[in-house]
Scaffold this motif. Structure first.
Motif, PDB file in Angstrom:
ATOM      1  N   ASP A   1     -44.867  27.741 -20.350  1.00 29.68           N
ATOM      2  CA  ASP A   1     -46.218  28.001 -19.852  1.00 29.68           C
ATOM      3  C   ASP A   1     -47.106  26.770 -19.991  1.00 29.68           C
ATOM      4  OD1 ASP A   1     -45.789  30.622 -19.086  1.00 29.68           O
ATOM      5  OD2 ASP A   1     -46.441  31.477 -20.993  1.00 29.68           O
ATOM      6  N   HIS A   2     -46.699  25.830 -20.841  1.00 30.47           N
ATOM      7  CA  HIS A   2     -47.559  24.673 -21.107  1.00 30.47           C
ATOM      8  C   HIS A   2     -46.975  23.353 -20.632  1.00 30.47           C
ATOM      9  CE1 HIS A   2     -48.908  27.839 -23.849  1.00 30.47           C
ATOM     10  NE2 HIS A   2     -50.091  27.399 -23.501  1.00 30.47           N
TER      11      HIS A   2
ATOM     12  N   LYS B   1     -40.392  28.505 -12.256  1.00 30.93           N
ATOM     13  CA  LYS B   1     -41.313  29.615 -12.033  1.00 30.93           C
ATOM     14  C   LYS B   1     -42.553  29.500 -12.918  1.00 30.93           C
ATOM     15  CE  LYS B   1     -42.480  33.482 -10.173  1.00 30.93           C
ATOM     16  NZ  LYS B   1     -42.482  33.677  -8.723  1.00 30.93           N
ATOM     17  N   HIS B   2     -42.324  29.212 -14.193  1.00 28.27           N
ATOM     18  CA  HIS B   2     -43.464  29.139 -15.104  1.00 28.27           C
ATOM     19  C   HIS B   2     -44.354  27.942 -14.796  1.00 28.27           C
ATOM     20  CE1 HIS B   2     -43.281  32.391 -18.091  1.00 28.27           C
ATOM     21  NE2 HIS B   2     -42.091  32.543 -17.550  1.00 28.27           N
TER      22      HIS B   2
ATOM     23  N   ARG C   1     -46.348  29.079 -11.830  1.00 24.99           N
ATOM     24  CA  ARG C   1     -47.257  30.156 -12.173  1.00 24.99           C
ATOM     25  C   ARG C   1     -48.551  29.624 -12.775  1.00 24.99           C
ATOM     26  NH1 ARG C   1     -46.290  35.535 -15.896  1.00 24.99           N
ATOM     27  NH2 ARG C   1     -46.539  34.160 -17.661  1.00 24.99           N
TER      28      ARG C   1
ATOM     29  N   TYR D   1     -51.623  31.561 -10.912  1.00 28.18           N
ATOM     30  CA  TYR D   1     -52.319  32.816 -11.179  1.00 28.18           C
ATOM     31  C   TYR D   1     -52.238  33.214 -12.646  1.00 28.18           C
ATOM     32  CZ  TYR D   1     -47.536  34.559 -11.114  1.00 28.18           C
ATOM     33  OH  TYR D   1     -46.213  34.762 -11.376  1.00 28.18           O
ATOM     34  N   TYR D   2     -51.800  32.290 -13.471  1.00 28.36           N
ATOM     35  CA  TYR D   2     -51.494  32.624 -14.853  1.00 28.36           C
ATOM     36  C   TYR D   2     -52.722  32.909 -15.736  1.00 28.36           C
ATOM     37  CZ  TYR D   2     -49.569  32.288 -19.497  1.00 28.36           C
ATOM     38  OH  TYR D   2     -49.206  32.537 -20.797  1.00 28.36           O
ATOM     39  N   GLY D   3     -52.504  33.679 -16.741  1.00 29.74           N
ATOM     40  CA  GLY D   3     -53.573  34.016 -17.708  1.00 29.74           C
ATOM     41  C   GLY D   3     -53.226  35.340 -18.330  1.00 29.74           C
ATOM     42  N   GLN D   4     -53.193  35.416 -19.691  1.00 25.68           N
ATOM     43  CA  GLN D   4     -52.693  36.645 -20.312  1.00 25.68           C
ATOM     44  C   GLN D   4     -53.800  37.604 -20.736  1.00 25.68           C
ATOM     45  OE1 GLN D   4     -49.866  35.245 -23.291  1.00 25.68           O
ATOM     46  NE2 GLN D   4     -48.225  35.790 -21.901  1.00 25.68           N
TER      47      GLN D   4
ATOM     48  N   THR E   1     -54.884  33.460 -26.266  1.00 28.68           N
ATOM     49  CA  THR E   1     -54.822  34.675 -25.438  1.00 28.68           C
ATOM     50  C   THR E   1     -53.385  35.082 -25.107  1.00 28.68           C
ATOM     51  OG1 THR E   1     -54.925  33.396 -23.399  1.00 28.68           O
ATOM     52  CG2 THR E   1     -57.030  34.086 -24.336  1.00 28.68           C
TER      53      THR E   1
ATOM     54  N   ASN F   1     -51.361  40.844 -24.571  1.00 28.31           N
ATOM     55  CA  ASN F   1     -52.185  41.797 -23.854  1.00 28.31           C
ATOM     56  C   ASN F   1     -51.724  43.214 -24.156  1.00 28.31           C
ATOM     57  OD1 ASN F   1     -49.924  42.169 -21.792  1.00 28.31           O
ATOM     58  ND2 ASN F   1     -50.472  40.029 -21.443  1.00 28.31           N
TER      59      ASN F   1
ATOM     60  N   SER G   1     -57.485  38.550 -17.498  1.00 31.12           N
ATOM     61  CA  SER G   1     -56.704  37.319 -17.630  1.00 31.12           C
ATOM     62  C   SER G   1     -57.529  36.184 -18.242  1.00 31.12           C
ATOM     63  CB  SER G   1     -56.218  36.907 -16.238  1.00 31.12           C
ATOM     64  OG  SER G   1     -55.520  35.692 -16.290  1.00 31.12           O
ATOM     65  N   GLY G   2     -56.981  35.565 -19.288  1.00 32.28           N
ATOM     66  CA  GLY G   2     -57.554  34.338 -19.820  1.00 32.28           C
ATOM     67  C   GLY G   2     -58.853  34.467 -20.576  1.00 32.28           C
TER      68      GLY G   2
ATOM     69  N   ARG H   1     -59.881  39.316 -13.066  1.00 31.79           N
ATOM     70  CA  ARG H   1     -58.472  39.446 -12.700  1.00 31.79           C
ATOM     71  C   ARG H   1     -57.745  40.096 -13.867  1.00 31.79           C
ATOM     72  NH1 ARG H   1     -55.119  34.604 -11.880  1.00 31.79           N
ATOM     73  NH2 ARG H   1     -56.572  33.719 -13.385  1.00 31.79           N
TER      74      ARG H   1
ATOM     75  N   SER I   1     -54.562  40.756 -16.469  1.00 36.28           N
ATOM     76  CA  SER I   1     -53.546  39.894 -17.089  1.00 36.28           C
ATOM     77  C   SER I   1     -52.414  39.585 -16.123  1.00 36.28           C
ATOM     78  CB  SER I   1     -52.970  40.619 -18.308  1.00 36.28           C
ATOM     79  OG  SER I   1     -51.770  40.033 -18.708  1.00 36.28           O
ATOM     80  N   SER I   2     -51.869  38.388 -16.229  1.00 33.21           N
ATOM     81  CA  SER I   2     -50.783  38.000 -15.325  1.00 33.21           C
ATOM     82  C   SER I   2     -49.523  38.835 -15.549  1.00 33.21           C
ATOM     83  CB  SER I   2     -50.466  36.515 -15.485  1.00 33.21           C
ATOM     84  OG  SER I   2     -50.131  36.226 -16.823  1.00 33.21           O
ATOM     85  N   ASP I   3     -49.444  39.563 -16.659  1.00 29.61           N
ATOM     86  CA  ASP I   3     -48.282  40.420 -16.912  1.00 29.61           C
ATOM     87  C   ASP I   3     -48.488  41.839 -16.390  1.00 29.61           C
ATOM     88  OD1 ASP I   3     -46.551  38.619 -18.604  1.00 29.61           O
ATOM     89  OD2 ASP I   3     -48.399  38.543 -19.764  1.00 29.61           O
TER      90      ASP I   3
END
Lengths: 232, 232, 232, 232
Positions: free
Chosen positions: A121-122, A218-219, A222, A229-232, B27, B30, B46-47, B73, B75-77
């Protein structure tokens, strides 16, 4: 008021996050925040405990390592910061710590394999470990050369400092950076967590495979791609 | 007031437990809370940092992954949560974290052997580790496919999602669930503790045996059976 | 006021120390305090979170495991406590936890070797690990049999419960005891620390020798003998 | 007011840092502060919990181990402190703890290899581990002999106590010292961190090399030499 107040404030706030995140013992760490238009950065003074820091105590240094403003001596790692800012123009903040797990990997002189999505992710490369410097570099201007050792290692591996915002310096400890000082601190905390997980992963399974290529891709997309579109 | 206020509140409170339990950095986690009658769930935006969360910021999403209400938005999951709710109707809450030890087991691509009663008090199977997805699934709708990867692995192993409320996704990290969001958070904390103890157990004794069958049966009945009486 | 108020208060205060000392997750632990003249002990109620405990909620149980006073169910481990109090008359308090390192040793089914003076200051034998029970014992009155499994193991090894105030139950977790509930809690914290150090010692040196006999003897006498003078 | 108030205050403040730095469980540690002109030191009383300490409770002891002032018994390690002060005149403070990682190295009876600059910033030798005492020394005046065991080991290795301000006592635990009690506490925290990193380094790379000579020399000069400039 100092014309550098904005970066003093940023450097101060970012430095104060290090003890909160458990990344430093005593004064074993420093953060700087740069203003590339003014050609300077604000950095933690040398040897001052975190509880006694204030924005006013930050030292202003130019990209050749000369002190421009401030009554304290700048951190002893200042020249490493200066070299990185001078050569990598899109960096706005740099962090150096001796955080436990990242430093252990640096001491072991191994890069950190990409084992999972926390890492991916990073950044989507192994976290590089620059080899210890040659005796000549060490005997010369040591902290100055540390900066070049990092840059040379990125060049050798073909890595972009905008994609890979962290490095281990062999025998020494990690440096991280980012567009802002806050992001550089964030990266230091991520590195420490990834470093711990990677050791544990090898302890659980000595033959743990690196992350498969499709997942790396993919990551990366993402989080970083045009359709991110990432963000948890 | 939103007709979804009850699940927004539950999701909010459950999310706020993650940092308190030491299960998340920044973050990286979730929680969602579902209402199966309304066919929706509330999930973390998200985020957004935990300290800035509020019930009002939770996003309402249906079981196909469409946002129903909310200005952030989700969470991306989110799609992984949606797939699990749609297929496993008795789940009221889901948690995803990158907690240190559980993630290391996921990265090592091993299931967690049942070594003791701490594990057996909560589930009497090894904690399953779904293999990394095929390249096709990864290149497709990744988070959606993560949900199916979990469900397919349970089907393959013949596991009941009502008995085994946690899974590791290989190369990635854990998901847990339960009848409520609070129970799902509880399961995440239990998983992290069991994951740490299992690694330590193997380090102390590389040939440590799995829990004997009679004890597995006893602990299962003690907690789950018609004559259950467990509670410490 | 209850005639058992004194032991309810002691049991309450001792239970509240467990989360402060980092020895329990959620409700995975319990402490009891006995009055041998009255033939009863006060123990944590089953499944009540620590933050909701009060002295009034403690349950009074006799040494055969019968509840004498209290509106809650006693801890599910109550019968183990009862057996130990009935057979070991000088014990005033008992603690059961699933603390991380001690539980890992119990799961690995190894006793903890005496590697240093931290261990020797408290007991001069290896910390015993009772083997998992026979299937017959497990299928019978499990918690009751756990008590006998501990006592039988001490008899077999020729250990005195007044000198060795802690045991690992194989596949399960530790029990500790002492003249008071406070001392039993103290012993649980010491055990956890000694368990962690012992694992680390073996990791640093796989051939680390046990403490030499002269030191075992010296530390025993320093703390327990007629000329004892210990205290840091 | 006591003529020893200044060292009582220093010893008190330094002792109170130990629990804050996570270096002690219960009372497993002690700090002393000396006045070489007066030929005495102030040390923690024996067995008193940290929360009940005060400057007035510190005990004043001379360099032969005789109590000069104070209503409490001095720490059981007092004679070890006395021997070190008597033989090493430039020490102003001494700390003894059973901190987790340093104690594990002491139990494993290995010196801690110098793997990186975190170590080299503080001392440029491996951290020595004095072997367990002979049976004769143990059976004699044990704490007194512990002091000589440390001094003899430094003599044998040709180490200066002014350069190497820490030692592991085999089978036992660490001692650190410094010009002041505060510096001795600082050294205890550094030792614990270096001890943890060294174990992790070996776990990541069983063949990790010691720090190269040029770096050892550079870091030594950076901090201790006539042109020293260190500080982070």
């Amino acid at each position: 008021m100092s014309q550098y107040q904005h970066i003093k404030q940023k450097a101060y706030e970012a430095n104060m996050q290090l003890p909160k995140l458990g990344l430093v013992l005593f004064t074993f760490g420093n953060v700087s925040a740069a203003d590339h238009d003014l050609g300077v950065f604000a950095i933690k003074p040398s040897g001052v405990p975190y509880e006694e820091l204030s924005p006013e105590k930050m030292v202003i240094v130019d990209f050749d390592g000369n002190t421009v403003e401030g009554s304290h001596r700048p951190s002893s790692d200042t020249k490493t910061h200066a070299v990185l800012y001078k050569n990598w123009p899109k960096i706005g903040g740099i962090v150096h710590t001796h955080s436990t797990y990242a430093t252990a990997w640096a001491q072991s002189q191994r890069c950190i394999p990409i084992f999972g999505t926390t890492h991916a992710d990073h950044l989507t490369a192994d976290i590089p470990c620059a080899p210890p410097m040659s005796d000549e570099m060490i005997q010369g201007d040591y902290e100055y050369q540390t900066g070049f050792q990092i840059i040379d290692h990125f060049t050798e591996l073909g890595l972009s400092y905008e994609e890979v915002e962290m490095v281990l310096v062999g025998n020494h400890a990690p440096f991280t950076w980012g567009k802002t000082a806050d992001k550089a601190v964030y990266n230091s905390a991520v590195l420490e967590s990834v470093a711990q997980m990677a050791l544990l992963t090898e302890q659980i399974n000595a033959n743990a495979p690196r992350l498969k290529d499709a997942l790396i891709k993919k990551h990366f997309e993402r989080k970083h791609g045009p359709d991110s579109y990432y963000g948890q």
